[in-house]
Design a protein around this motif. Structure first.
Motif: not given
Length: 331
Positions: A140-156, A241-243
């Motif tokens: 829950e305290d991770s900076p990743y809030r969705n897949l786009n955050d995760l993918i962006a972090a993986a690319k950089r 998990l509708p959100d």
């Protein structure tokens, strides 16, 4: 192959068939029927206690036991990406007293690390019970809030982001992650585990960055506010998990047919009438109010295929798995 369409179409037909059996054979008569010997029914699992499949079977056992009039013993036999379970089930007598709960893991295993050791013909494929989408999540305290955050972090990042899931390279969840990698143009580090609780512990302990599993094994941690969903590999969001948006809603085109499937299987040679009895008993037990409450809260979809339809489905999904493995670069 349109697996989701097949599941929906088959479910409608077989749901009606299952309903016609309801009430025809009582629990006492079933327990005494000579085609299904009386005695404890052992159900062998390929995961440790607490995994999604284990939670499913232990929940269903509560309504299955009164249905068949004899005890159900759940046996955890993890190891070798399903090899320990497969060996135990294959060696059992074909009398219906030793069964297993399968996912797609045995199918991928028989095409990779277990190729030549086990084959689909070594087993009786008896009934489908659940369809369960894969979910990517993190603390829950991770900076990743969705897949786009995760993918962006993986690319950089110069270091690959670690993702934990069940089974070695080539497993069902590994293939699901590979679909995301291809769609997003990134690479992750796969970390194999034997049960969802171990994945959760590794994520919460900061040992890996992200986890992948079905919801049921991680549900309590979501309820406690300790995990945060990033994406669901499915055509629709999970009711529980509708959100949490699907992969496609977030811009990543994947094969939504690649969902986890749970079913009942046993050693080869179980008589057809016994297989049908087992399928009917499992499906009647699934209609229990308490089981249905668990299933809806866990975001799983009921599946009602009997022996003939389920065997065809398993062989078809093996063909689908072979293509998926080739695309993932495993074969």
């Amino acid at each position: 192959m349109q697996t989701s369409h097949l599941l929906r179409k088959t479910a409608v037909v077989l749901a009606a068939t299952a309903l016609s059996f309801a009430g025809v054979i009582g629990s006492t008569a079933m327990a005494q029927d000579k085609t299904w010997p009386s005695g404890p029914v052992k159900v062998v699992m390929h995961t440790k206690a607490g995994g999604s499949s284990d939670v499913f079977m232990r929940t269903l056992a509560k309504s299955l036991e009164p249905e068949i009039g004899q005890p159900v013993v759940v046996i955890n036999s993890p190891g070798g990406a399903g090899a320990a379970q497969l060996a135990r089930v294959r060696a059992a007598a074909p009398d219906g007293l030793t069964l297993g709960i399968n996912t797609l893991t045995p199918l991928t295993g028989m095409l990779t690390n277990l190729k030549g050791v086990f084959s689909l013909d070594d087993f009786s494929w008896i009934a489908s019970t659940q369809v369960d989408p894969n979910l990517i999540w993190t603390a829950e305290d991770s900076p990743y809030r969705n897949l786009n955050d995760l993918i962006a972090a993986a690319k950089r990042s110069d270091k690959k982001i670690s993702v934990g899931g069940f089974g070695s390279i080539g497993s069902t969840q590994y293939i699901a992650l590979s679909m995301l990698e291809r769609a997003a143009g990134v690479e992750f580090e796969w970390v194999a585990f034997n049960a969802t609780p171990d994945i959760v512990a590794a994520v919460l302990g900061g040992h890996i960055d992200v986890g992948m599993s079905n919801l049921s094994g991680a549900q309590s941690y979501f309820d406690a506010g300790r995990l945060h969903g990033l994406g669901v590999l499915a055509a629709d969001r999970l009711e529980a998990l509708p959100d949490v948006a699907t992969f496609e809603e977030q811009g990543y085109q994947v094969n939504n047919d690649w969902v986890q499937v749970r079913g009942v299987f046993g050693p080869a040679g179980i008589p057809e009438e016994t297989q049908q009895q087992i399928a009917d008993a499992f499906h009647r037990a699934m209609k229990d109010k308490n089981y249905q409450q668990y299933a809806r809260n866990s975001g799983v979809i009921d599946s009602w295929m009997g022996p003939e339809a389920y065997k065809k489905f398993i062989y078809s999904m093996s063909d689908t798995a072979e293509v998926a493995l080739e695309k993932a670069g495993v074969k």
